[in-house]
Motif scaffolding. Structure first.
Motif, PDB file in Angstrom:
ATOM      1  N   GLU A 195       0.845  -1.197   0.000  1.00  0.00           N
ATOM      2  CA  GLU A 195       0.000   0.000   0.000  1.00  0.00           C
ATOM      3  C   GLU A 195       0.879   1.245   0.000  1.00  0.00           C
ATOM      4  OE1 GLU A 195      -2.900   0.023   3.160  1.00  0.00           O
ATOM      5  OE2 GLU A 195      -3.845   1.863   2.421  1.00  0.00           O
TER       6      GLU A 195
ATOM      7  N   GLY B  50      -5.916  -1.472   0.439  1.00  0.00           N
ATOM      8  CA  GLY B  50      -6.027  -0.680   1.620  1.00  0.00           C
ATOM      9  C   GLY B  50      -6.825   0.625   1.466  1.00  0.00           C
ATOM     10  N   CYS B  51      -6.841   1.312   2.601  1.00  0.00           N
ATOM     11  CA  CYS B  51      -7.559   2.581   2.666  1.00  0.00           C
ATOM     12  C   CYS B  51      -7.150   3.515   1.536  1.00  0.00           C
ATOM     13  CB  CYS B  51      -7.301   3.254   4.007  1.00  0.00           C
ATOM     14  SG  CYS B  51      -7.979   2.345   5.388  1.00  0.00           S
TER      15      CYS B  51
ATOM     16  N   TRP C 170      -2.410   8.182   5.699  1.00  0.00           N
ATOM     17  CA  TRP C 170      -1.219   7.556   6.267  1.00  0.00           C
ATOM     18  C   TRP C 170      -0.067   8.545   6.433  1.00  0.00           C
ATOM     19  CZ3 TRP C 170      -3.031   3.642   8.479  1.00  0.00           C
ATOM     20  CH2 TRP C 170      -3.938   2.783   7.878  1.00  0.00           C
TER      21      TRP C 170
ATOM     22  N   ASN D  82     -12.433  -1.099  -1.053  1.00  0.00           N
ATOM     23  CA  ASN D  82     -11.762  -1.671   0.113  1.00  0.00           C
ATOM     24  C   ASN D  82     -12.473  -1.219   1.389  1.00  0.00           C
ATOM     25  OD1 ASN D  82      -9.275  -2.786   1.608  1.00  0.00           O
ATOM     26  ND2 ASN D  82      -9.386  -0.669   2.356  1.00  0.00           N
ATOM     27  N   GLU D  83     -12.760  -2.148   2.248  1.00  0.00           N
ATOM     28  CA  GLU D  83     -13.377  -1.845   3.547  1.00  0.00           C
ATOM     29  C   GLU D  83     -14.485  -0.800   3.412  1.00  0.00           C
ATOM     30  OE1 GLU D  83     -10.319  -1.249   6.570  1.00  0.00           O
ATOM     31  OE2 GLU D  83      -9.726  -3.340   6.400  1.00  0.00           O
TER      32      GLU D  83
ATOM     33  N   TYR E  23      -7.027  -8.923  11.531  1.00  0.00           N
ATOM     34  CA  TYR E  23      -5.712  -8.676  12.137  1.00  0.00           C
ATOM     35  C   TYR E  23      -5.696  -9.175  13.569  1.00  0.00           C
ATOM     36  CZ  TYR E  23      -4.543  -5.469   8.301  1.00  0.00           C
ATOM     37  OH  TYR E  23      -4.260  -4.919   7.074  1.00  0.00           O
TER      38      TYR E  23
ATOM     39  N   GLU F 284      -6.167  -9.182   3.687  1.00  0.00           N
ATOM     40  CA  GLU F 284      -5.407  -8.472   4.730  1.00  0.00           C
ATOM     41  C   GLU F 284      -5.422  -9.323   5.986  1.00  0.00           C
ATOM     42  OE1 GLU F 284      -6.080  -4.286   5.412  1.00  0.00           O
ATOM     43  OE2 GLU F 284      -6.538  -3.956   3.288  1.00  0.00           O
TER      44      GLU F 284
ATOM     45  N   GLN G  61       1.856  -6.119   5.738  1.00  0.00           N
ATOM     46  CA  GLN G  61       2.100  -5.814   4.343  1.00  0.00           C
ATOM     47  C   GLN G  61       3.514  -6.263   3.987  1.00  0.00           C
ATOM     48  OE1 GLN G  61       1.002  -1.806   3.206  1.00  0.00           O
ATOM     49  NE2 GLN G  61      -0.961  -1.935   4.265  1.00  0.00           N
TER      50      GLN G  61
HETATM   51  O1  AHR Z   1      -3.134  -2.526   6.254  1.00  0.00           O
HETATM   52  C1  AHR Z   1      -3.416  -1.307   6.870  1.00  0.00           C
HETATM   53  C2  AHR Z   1      -4.887  -0.918   6.742  1.00  0.00           C
HETATM   54  O2  AHR Z   1      -5.665  -1.813   7.441  1.00  0.00           O
HETATM   55  C3  AHR Z   1      -5.439  -0.943   5.350  1.00  0.00           C
HETATM   56  O3  AHR Z   1      -5.183   0.226   4.633  1.00  0.00           O
HETATM   57  C4  AHR Z   1      -6.905  -1.079   5.595  1.00  0.00           C
HETATM   58  O4  AHR Z   1      -7.560  -1.741   4.552  1.00  0.00           O
HETATM   59  C5  AHR Z   1      -6.977  -1.823   6.901  1.00  0.00           C
HETATM   60  O5  AHR Z   1      -7.848  -1.246   7.792  1.00  0.00           O
END
Ligand code: AHR
Length: 499
Positions: A24, A69-70, A95, A171-172, A247, A303, A352
């Motif tokens: 990302e 990702g975000c 980020w 994504n999300e 996670y 993820e 990642q």
């Molecule tokens: O991997 C970091 C972040 O975690 C990603 O950008 C997002 O998709 C998730 O919340």
């Protein structure tokens, strides 16, 4: 404990892409980690770090996901093409608040995949992008005919279309990707994917919908119900996979916990949380099976990994963390679970790949270090493209503390080209386990390769001590009439290759 293996019975096929990775525009994953630019003093090919590319090739990296990702739901792909000096600069507000100069874009990502010899997985922008923008991106990457997009690609130096293997629509989107409801997202998925054309029927793009966070079964059911064609009793052939994000936050989402300083209680809690992946896959898989009993739609765990506090003194938005034996076990446990669910899990990406979260590689300037997680992926590469064998583990002791009582050993076994790969994790911090491995039919097995990753629970590699945790040859086994007896040290991940 006893591990019975029936080498005559196959339970499914382990797709190589289950061993995939995620990159990302976050912290030093892309910039500094994968890409340094052609003018960098750090050795590179077309801007890609030579050391990192070589290390990832040793893992046989099968697929790479990008650009988030975000970040994906804020990414406008046209900002990242054309002459670099003219590319838009912006602040990466998600980020770390740093300048994103867009010097790494579509052409660079495809070049990286070429160098790695891996498949490309692009995540589209549904949250803040239009249907036209998403549709044109796929056209730019994959069409061979005459259109403004293909002309633009050619002007930017690329004649031939690229092979795009996977494309995700958002994504999300239940959270940072738009705070949508499942049915609203499901309808948008149907809408957007309509305009993602399959230009080459011989090279179809595998389309992935945004699935749930952790145990959000409501989201899973809602999206599937919305996308399902009840008249034809199928997904129109337009939904190939649905994602799952999970996670391990040892102390919860808010606190997370220290990456290298933790006690035995946190060790078992972390591994217990890694084991939870099994229940998530099973329960989401059961919902999928109500709509798709033939397992045509893949669960894409794009993820996963451990997420801790950032290293002291680093930008909190860069998610740079160390990686210990705990991460080696989280990887070993999770990869064994994916193997065991290979009927449903066809693609997965560790979060990642470099310098972010549970990375396989860390870099600092021109230095690079392989993490414990790297060595586990290296040992497990033999499972890629292999057939999962039927196994039964008996008399497995439990370990752990308080509410975290866990199986002491987890395993998976696969077969490919006449060789059997066995991967075992010993979750105990202080006790070895004797594993009596017995095959159903064949006798006279020879050990071709035996490697282990082991060490103290917080052991990790640094730039000054890069080989504290590495793969080591393993010799604590003896042949038996029906197989092998192995003494598995505490806190270890073992790989055996037998013929
Ligand atoms: O991997 C970091 C972040 O975690 C990603 O950008 C997002 O998709 C998730 O919340």
């Amino acid at each position: 404990m006893k591990l019975y293996i029936n080498e005559q019975v196959t339970r499914g096929h382990i797709e190589p892409e289950v061993y995939g990775h995620f990159s990302e525009h976050l912290g030093r994953c892309i910039y500094g980690g994968l890409y340094v630019g052609e003018d960098s003093p750090i050795p590179n090919t077309n801007g890609m770090r030579t050391d990192v590319v070589e290390a990832l090739k040793e893992l046989q990296i099968p697929v790479l996901r990008w650009p988030g990702g975000c970040f994906a739901d804020e990414y406008h792909w046209k900002d990242g093409i054309g002459p670099k000096a003219q590319r838009k600069k912006m602040i990466n507000t998600t980020w770390g608040g740093v300048v994103e100069d867009n010097s790494f874009g579509t052409h660079e990502f495809m070049e990286l995949c070429r160098q790695l010899g891996c498949k490309a997985y692009v995540n589209g922008n549904l949250g803040s992008g239009t249907v036209q923008e998403m549709s044109e991106w796929v056209e730019y990457m994959t069409y061979d005919g005459l259109t403004p997009m293909t002309e633009l690609r050619k002007q930017n130096g690329r004649e031939e279309p690229w092979r795009l293997s996977y494309f995700a629509v958002g994504n999300e989107n239940w959270g940072g990707g738009g705070n949508m409801t499942p049915s609203y997202y499901g309808n948008l998925y149907r809408h957007y994917q309509t305009f993602l054309r399959q230009y080459d029927p011989n090279k179809p793009i595998f389309k992935i919908a945004c699935g749930p966070n952790v145990d959000d079964y409501h989201w899973m059911r809602g999206v599937l119900e919305t996308c399902y064609n009840h008249t034809e009793a199928k997904f129109h052939g337009f939904l190939d996979g649905i994602s799952l994000h999970y996670y391990v936050h040892p102390e919860g989402w808010e606190i997370k916990g220290h990456a290298t300083q933790f006690d035995s209680a946190t060790w078992y809690k972390s591994l217990g949380k890694a084991l939870y992946m099994d229940e998530l896959i099973r329960r989401h898989g059961e919902i999928l099976s109500e709509f798709d009993p033939e397992n045509r739609v893949a669960l894409v765990v794009d993820e996963w990994g451990g997420w801790y506090n950032v290293e002291e003194g680093t930008n909190p938005g860069f998610l740079y963390q160390q990686n210990t034996m705990r991460d080696a076990l989280i990887a070993g446990i999770t990869l064994n679970i994916f193997n065991q669910h290979c009927d449903r899990v066809k693609l997965a990406c560790l979060a990642q790949v470099v310098n972010v979260l549970q990375a396989v590689l860390l870099t600092e300037g021109e230095q690079m270090v392989r993490t414990p997680t790297y060595h586990v992926f290296h040992m497990f590469r033999h499972h890629q493209d292999a057939d999962l064998l039927a196994t039964e583990a008996l008399e497995v002791p439990t370990v752990g503390e308080g509410e975290w009582q866990l199986p002491k050993v987890t395993q998976s076994v696969s077969q490919k080209d006449g060789a059997v790969t066995i991967t075992l994790n010993n979750l105990s911090l202080d006790s070895a386990e004797t594993v009596d491995i017995r095959f159903a039919e064949k006798t006279g097995w020879q050990v071709e390769e035996a490697r282990i990753v082991t060490g103290a629970m917080t052991a990790h590699n640094t730039f000054s001590a890069p080989e504290t945790v590495t793969e080591q040859p393993f010799a604590a086994y003896a042949a038996t009439e029906k197989g092998l007896q192995v003494t598995l040290p505490p806190c270890s991940v073992l790989m055996l290759r037998l013929k």
